[in-house]
Design an enzyme around this catalytic site. Sequence first.
Site, PDB file in Angstrom:
ATOM      1  CE1 TYR A 161       3.661  -3.501  -8.957  1.00 13.79           C
ATOM      2  CE2 TYR A 161       4.043  -3.272  -6.602  1.00 13.79           C
ATOM      3  CZ  TYR A 161       3.544  -2.770  -7.794  1.00 13.79           C
ATOM      4  OH  TYR A 161       2.917  -1.559  -7.805  1.00 13.79           O
ATOM      5  CB  CYS A 171     -28.411   8.488  38.290  1.00 12.67           C
ATOM      6  SG  CYS A 171     -28.565   8.413  36.494  1.00 12.67           S
ATOM      7  CB  CYS A 197     -24.829  11.678  36.422  1.00 15.03           C
ATOM      8  SG  CYS A 197     -26.328  11.681  37.417  1.00 15.03           S
ATOM      9  CB  CYS A 241     -28.107  13.245  34.408  1.00 12.17           C
ATOM     10  SG  CYS A 241     -28.182  11.465  34.125  1.00 12.17           S
ATOM     11  CG  ASP A 289      -2.102   0.883   1.049  1.00  9.99           C
ATOM     12  OD1 ASP A 289      -2.324   1.347  -0.088  1.00  9.99           O
ATOM     13  OD2 ASP A 289      -2.814   1.120   2.033  1.00  9.99           O
TER      14      ASP A 289
HETATM   15  S1  IVH Z   1       0.889  -5.733 -10.255  1.00  6.75           S
HETATM   16  C1  IVH Z   1      -0.164  -5.396 -14.470  1.00  6.75           C
HETATM   17  N1  IVH Z   1       1.590  -6.405  -7.856  1.00  6.75           N
HETATM   18  O1  IVH Z   1      -1.771  -2.053  -6.618  1.00  6.75           O
HETATM   19  C2  IVH Z   1       0.126  -5.529 -13.046  1.00  6.75           C
HETATM   20  N2  IVH Z   1       0.529  -4.291  -8.159  1.00  6.75           N
HETATM   21  O2  IVH Z   1      -4.550  -1.813  -7.318  1.00  6.75           O
HETATM   22  C3  IVH Z   1      -0.164  -4.331 -12.290  1.00  6.75           C
HETATM   23  N3  IVH Z   1       0.280  -3.005  -6.082  1.00  6.75           N
HETATM   24  O3  IVH Z   1      -1.262  -0.033  -9.405  1.00  6.75           O
HETATM   25  C4  IVH Z   1       0.288  -4.257 -10.929  1.00  6.75           C
HETATM   26  N4  IVH Z   1       1.242  -4.451  -4.763  1.00  6.75           N
HETATM   27  O4  IVH Z   1       0.353   0.187  -7.407  1.00  6.75           O
HETATM   28  C5  IVH Z   1       1.018  -5.465  -8.628  1.00  6.75           C
HETATM   29  N5  IVH Z   1       2.311  -7.115  -5.769  1.00  6.75           N
HETATM   30  C6  IVH Z   1       1.730  -6.191  -6.534  1.00  6.75           C
HETATM   31  C7  IVH Z   1       1.250  -4.979  -5.997  1.00  6.75           C
HETATM   32  C8  IVH Z   1       0.640  -4.061  -6.851  1.00  6.75           C
HETATM   33  C9  IVH Z   1       0.683  -3.270  -4.845  1.00  6.75           C
HETATM   34  C10 IVH Z   1      -0.417  -1.766  -6.466  1.00  6.75           C
HETATM   35  C11 IVH Z   1       0.042  -1.133  -7.732  1.00  6.75           C
HETATM   36  C12 IVH Z   1      -1.165  -1.161  -8.624  1.00  6.75           C
HETATM   37  C13 IVH Z   1      -2.280  -1.227  -7.629  1.00  6.75           C
HETATM   38  C14 IVH Z   1      -3.513  -1.828  -8.216  1.00  6.75           C
END
Ligand code: IVH
Length: 680
Positions: free
Chosen positions: A231, A436, A431, A413, A126
């Site tokens: 990733y 009460c 109170c 109250c 995130d």
């Molecule tokens: S793959 C074509 N892998 O989540 C593949 N995205 O909701 C596209 N994100 O825009 C993304 N962890 O910013 C991928 N392990 C992960 C991820 C990931 C976080 C985010 C990324 C993407 C968003 C989509």
Amino acid sequence: MLKLFDNNQAENRIKDLREKIERYNYFYYTKNESLVSDVEFDKILKELEKLEEENPHLKKENSPSKNVGAINLKESKFKKVIHKKPMLSLSNSYNIEDVIAFGERVNKNLENRYSNLEYILELKLDGASISIQYENGVLVKGVTRGDGIEGEDVTDNILAIESIPNYLKEKVDLEVRGEIVLPISQFKKLNESRLENGEDIFANPRNAASGTLRQLDANIVKERGLDAYFYFLVDAEKYDMKTHKESLEYLEKLGLKTTGIAEEITCMDVMKNRIDYWEKEKEKLDYETDGLVLKLNDISLWEEVGYTTKSPRWAIAYKFPAKQVTTLLKDITWQVGRTGKVTPVAELEEVELSGSKVKRASLHNIDEIIRKDIRIGDRVFIEKAAEIIPQVVSSVKDLRTGEEKEVIAPKDCPICNHKLEKEEGLVDLKCVNEDCPAIIQGTIEYFVSRDGMNISGFGSKIVEKMLALNYIKNISDIYKLHEHKEELITLDKMGEKSVEKLLLSIEKSKSRPYGKTLYALGIPFVGKFLGNLLSKKSENINNLEKMTKEELLSIDGVGEKVAESVYSFFRNEKSLNIVNKLKKIGINFSIENKKEEESERKVNENLFGKTFLFTGKLLKFKREEIKDLIESLGGVNSSSVNKKLNYLIVGEDAGSKLKKAQELGTVNILTEDEFIQMIK
Ligand code: IVH
């Protein structure tokens, strides 16, 4: 399919939903601020998609349902760069059924040719997504997602992030995608220093990461300690990658950091187990994850499975239940507790939070309502504090219509109309009318509770009825209830069996351990821990009654407030009267059931035999509560920092105790959250 709207209504609703989504997207991506929770956002997005599907003539190319959430690039201070390949999003799912349905869709798209397709399970980070280009192994460009087609050139900032290599280990040309995150530890430090400097704090690490990435001064980026995990390798097949897993290994080999978590999944049946596992395990990580991602491992199948305009069909995100959700604050009611404390309770539009439906949440006190500027009619974020009681975290000022009403604290109250008092220096309204009905009801409920006399079958509805019928006026009357046996049986829903059970439970409670009976009396500040401690030190109630303030103060663990409270309790005519009645009834007020007390403990091996102390203002526990907890789990509470102390739990504004523990160097120093992890 059933259509809920006629044509006109559908058009209006679609317009309304599009406007909402665009507004939420603008705040989320451009201003790094969430106006609604992710779940709520996805709900209205799904509604829009459905309506557009049902009304094809109302479809629009530039509908927010067709585009990935986007920053308003016109407002950006950075140079724009068109992505070589669009930066797609992931479709979201919130339950195991949707994950299984995803697997079935993939199979169908591949004409069910494969029996055991392999997926890679990753964490969903995130933060803020980034695409980085290397030429001849040298970092040349770092671009934010932007609107997915065009992003912002943040290369200087990317170069300032230590964990992103400026040079790869091989001289290759490639583009790689990942997430910029702010480690949770860095996020906490950053917010602490912003608080000290009187600056606004970031609501969460994601907003902080995204805001930091868009700083114009790369030195600030360096200072804040952003981190990155990769990733996705763009055009992985060009590098002879057969599987996604292989491409992740290749990234590692080049010096690009991945989370290292890439589980091979061949059967969706295991997903329930993996979700449960990661739900807990994620708490140990120093970066925020909001879910899991499943990606089809065999890259050669990706084209065939295909893409929507927004996301690949060969991948799906599973989102963990949200810690925070938004809902409408309909009203505030004022609740009177057993001690007379009057607390505001938020009456909410029902919403689901971590698997349960929530209609009410705590607001603590009027000062907090004013500090957070919460008004009736606001949309509010709620979360479960220490995973149990929901509380209102904040209100969304940007969604106000002007119709919201300021909260005014009551003067009288709400139950007995007696004038309320505010103790000097304290924020709580009280109170002070001992008669009460709310105080009496609270006192009785506390007395019969599990930690007190443990009388079962005595829910608050029944207590209310018995009070109304005058069968009980105070706690000692509970032991006369057998006189009303016949009437009780005829009370609705009671019946003979449950009345007998209740009376038996009342009888049994007479032999509760002395520590519990002391707790049940409801002496202010005497919780489970002190009930137990005082029972051991006094051995019986007659001794306790006679103790002077000095004698009470000499007990390790008893401070001024408690000594004063216990002393006054036994000098108050009304409470003495009740204690005497309870003695006559035969309630156990002496230390004898020691064995029972010992066996009730659920010892935790992390805590067993270890010594603990707290310093500073604790935000998640009341002091007595945490002491009780430690004792009940087999730990020992200590009163000072010394070489024998194993753990110091540090709250806000910790002072000399923390310093001493640091100097000693032998004490483990924990935050409240770390302590929660330890006992989980
Ligand atoms: S793959 C074509 N892998 O989540 C593949 N995205 O909701 C596209 N994100 O825009 C993304 N962890 O910013 C991928 N392990 C992960 C991820 C990931 C976080 C985010 C990324 C993407 C968003 C989509």
